[in-house]
Write an enzyme that holds these catalytic residues in place. Sequence first.
Site, PDB file in Angstrom:
ATOM      1  N   SER A 142       0.853  -1.199   0.000  1.00  6.05           N
ATOM      2  CA  SER A 142       0.000   0.000   0.000  1.00  6.05           C
ATOM      3  C   SER A 142       0.880   1.236   0.000  1.00  6.05           C
ATOM      4  CB  SER A 142      -0.865  -0.002   1.265  1.00  6.05           C
ATOM      5  OG  SER A 142      -1.517   1.234   1.412  1.00  6.05           O
ATOM      6  N   TYR A 156      -1.186  -1.154  10.224  1.00  9.54           N
ATOM      7  CA  TYR A 156      -1.384  -1.244   8.773  1.00  9.54           C
ATOM      8  C   TYR A 156      -0.157  -0.742   8.001  1.00  9.54           C
ATOM      9  CZ  TYR A 156      -3.725  -1.296   4.261  1.00  9.54           C
ATOM     10  OH  TYR A 156      -4.057  -1.566   2.951  1.00  9.54           O
TER      11      TYR A 156
HETATM   12  N1  LIG Z   1      -8.804  -0.712  -1.426  1.00  3.57           N
HETATM   13  C1  LIG Z   1      -7.829   0.089  -1.091  1.00  3.57           C
HETATM   14  O1  LIG Z   1      -8.009   1.344  -1.023  1.00  3.57           O
HETATM   15  C2  LIG Z   1      -6.440  -0.459  -0.843  1.00  3.57           C
HETATM   16  C3  LIG Z   1      -5.347   0.422  -0.842  1.00  3.57           C
HETATM   17  C4  LIG Z   1      -4.068  -0.075  -0.632  1.00  3.57           C
HETATM   18  C5  LIG Z   1      -3.873  -1.423  -0.434  1.00  3.57           C
HETATM   19  N2  LIG Z   1      -4.941  -2.273  -0.415  1.00  3.57           N
HETATM   20  C6  LIG Z   1      -4.668  -3.696  -0.172  1.00  3.57           C
HETATM   21  O2  LIG Z   1      -5.253  -4.459  -1.214  1.00  3.57           O
HETATM   22  C7  LIG Z   1      -5.488  -5.790  -0.759  1.00  3.57           C
HETATM   23  C8  LIG Z   1      -6.864  -6.245  -1.226  1.00  3.57           C
HETATM   24  O3  LIG Z   1      -7.842  -5.434  -0.597  1.00  3.57           O
HETATM   25  P1  LIG Z   1      -9.170  -4.918  -1.345  1.00  3.57           P
HETATM   26  O4  LIG Z   1      -9.071  -3.453  -1.422  1.00  3.57           O
HETATM   27  O5  LIG Z   1      -9.385  -5.708  -2.569  1.00  3.57           O
HETATM   28  O6  LIG Z   1     -10.246  -5.261  -0.209  1.00  3.57           O
HETATM   29  P2  LIG Z   1     -11.540  -6.227  -0.243  1.00  3.57           P
HETATM   30  O7  LIG Z   1     -12.385  -5.925  -1.419  1.00  3.57           O
HETATM   31  O8  LIG Z   1     -12.137  -6.090   1.116  1.00  3.57           O
HETATM   32  O9  LIG Z   1     -10.914  -7.700  -0.422  1.00  3.57           O
HETATM   33  C9  LIG Z   1     -10.140  -8.277   0.606  1.00  3.57           C
HETATM   34  C10 LIG Z   1      -9.922  -9.745   0.320  1.00  3.57           C
HETATM   35  O10 LIG Z   1      -9.132 -10.301   1.394  1.00  3.57           O
HETATM   36  C11 LIG Z   1      -9.756 -11.497   1.838  1.00  3.57           C
HETATM   37  N3  LIG Z   1      -9.491 -11.764   3.256  1.00  3.57           N
HETATM   38  C12 LIG Z   1      -9.668 -10.928   4.298  1.00  3.57           C
HETATM   39  N4  LIG Z   1      -9.408 -11.566   5.455  1.00  3.57           N
HETATM   40  C13 LIG Z   1      -9.048 -12.840   5.132  1.00  3.57           C
HETATM   41  C14 LIG Z   1      -8.696 -13.990   5.884  1.00  3.57           C
HETATM   42  N5  LIG Z   1      -8.676 -13.991   7.229  1.00  3.57           N
HETATM   43  N6  LIG Z   1      -8.375 -15.129   5.223  1.00  3.57           N
HETATM   44  C15 LIG Z   1      -8.422 -15.175   3.859  1.00  3.57           C
HETATM   45  N7  LIG Z   1      -8.767 -14.120   3.098  1.00  3.57           N
HETATM   46  C16 LIG Z   1      -9.080 -12.971   3.728  1.00  3.57           C
HETATM   47  C17 LIG Z   1     -11.262 -11.257   1.594  1.00  3.57           C
HETATM   48  O11 LIG Z   1     -11.944 -12.494   1.422  1.00  3.57           O
HETATM   49  P3  LIG Z   1     -12.943 -13.204   2.475  1.00  3.57           P
HETATM   50  O12 LIG Z   1     -13.628 -12.127   3.276  1.00  3.57           O
HETATM   51  O13 LIG Z   1     -13.870 -13.984   1.593  1.00  3.57           O
HETATM   52  O14 LIG Z   1     -12.062 -14.088   3.300  1.00  3.57           O
HETATM   53  C18 LIG Z   1     -11.222 -10.509   0.262  1.00  3.57           C
HETATM   54  O15 LIG Z   1     -11.175 -11.426  -0.801  1.00  3.57           O
HETATM   55  C19 LIG Z   1      -5.305  -5.764   0.764  1.00  3.57           C
HETATM   56  O16 LIG Z   1      -4.062  -6.339   1.095  1.00  3.57           O
HETATM   57  C20 LIG Z   1      -5.304  -4.270   1.084  1.00  3.57           C
HETATM   58  O17 LIG Z   1      -4.543  -3.988   2.238  1.00  3.57           O
HETATM   59  C21 LIG Z   1      -6.221  -1.827  -0.623  1.00  3.57           C
END
Ligand SMILES: NC(=O)c1ccc[n+]([C@@H]2O[C@H](COP(=O)([O-])OP(=O)(O)OC[C@H]3O[C@@H](n4cnc5c(N)ncnc54)[C@H](OP(=O)(O)O)[C@@H]3O)[C@@H](O)[C@H]2O)c1
Length: 270
Positions: A142, A156
């Site tokens: 991130s 985080y």
């Molecule tokens: N969106 C942003 O603004 C942003 C910015 C910077 C970085 N990121 C990073 O991008 C990555 C993906 O996030 P996203 O934005 O796509 O969020 P998201 O739409 O909430 O997706 C998160 C994914 O992580 C999985 N997950 C969460 N807890 C888990 C667990 N205990 N075991 C297995 N899987 C788990 C969830 O699946 P289940 O709930 O089905 O388990 C879901 O598939 C993360 O690492 C986040 O830190 C996001």
Amino acid sequence: MSMKRRVCLITGASAGIGAEFARQYAALGWDLVLTARREDRLQQLASEVNSKHRIEAHVIACDLADPSAPAQLVAELESRGIEVDALVNNAGYGLPGTFFSTRWEEQEAFLQVLLKAPVELTHRLLPGMAARSFGRIINVASLAGYTAGSAGHTLYGPVKAALIKFSESIAAECKALGHQDIRCTALCPGFTWSEFHDVNGTREATKQMPKWMWMQAEPVVAAGIAAVNRGQPVIVPGGVNKLIATLARVLPEPAGRALVSAQSARYRKL
Ligand SMILES: NC(=O)c1ccc[n+]([C@@H]2O[C@H](COP(=O)([O-])OP(=O)(O)OC[C@H]3O[C@@H](n4cnc5c(N)ncnc54)[C@H](OP(=O)(O)O)[C@@H]3O)[C@@H](O)[C@H]2O)c1
């Protein structure tokens, strides 16, 4: 003669950035292994990409907060005879609140999902990549790994900073050991449309952020795949995010901390 398709394992494939990785690797003709906790979502995505791209998407549901999950996942891959060519360590979430207000068990699970699981999966899957002289590892970090720490969502930034350094180290080790075609990249998105802010309860607050600060998952993921293919250890997708990352490096530290504190107070509830 049928050519063996490459296989990409994606964690957190049930939503957001992970689901987009699945769609883009499938469009490139790769087979997939999709993992997350919500198996119904994974099955739905698997059927979608299987029929659209005529690839094979396997579903292995697991909870990465369980310390034994990465080893069990790799054992399951071995028992199904699946060799992983690309690993996308993407699963993650934000833990709202302060270090004071959260239970240790919550912080421990956070470290397990966002740091220990990616590192362990990399460790367990690298030998196979080395044996086959090909590998791609994308660690979804991130922009928060670049900027100063601030109150709330305490671990985080530190965890994402560790993923960036880890990716650089793995990339350097592969090069030093002569594994020219094993590449590792930290992908550092800024605000990206996904379920992330719904899950951590900051959706209402983040709605106040200007639209130009947000990216769709599609260009974020495309930037990550292009960067790992060209062997770039860290990629910050998008012009605005690149500018923020540059500012974080050139601003005097007290100014950077003040800026981050003021901004994060707008969307991080303590
Ligand atoms: N969106 C942003 O603004 C942003 C910015 C910077 C970085 N990121 C990073 O991008 C990555 C993906 O996030 P996203 O934005 O796509 O969020 P998201 O739409 O909430 O997706 C998160 C994914 O992580 C999985 N997950 C969460 N807890 C888990 C667990 N205990 N075991 C297995 N899987 C788990 C969830 O699946 P289940 O709930 O089905 O388990 C879901 O598939 C993360 O690492 C986040 O830190 C996001």
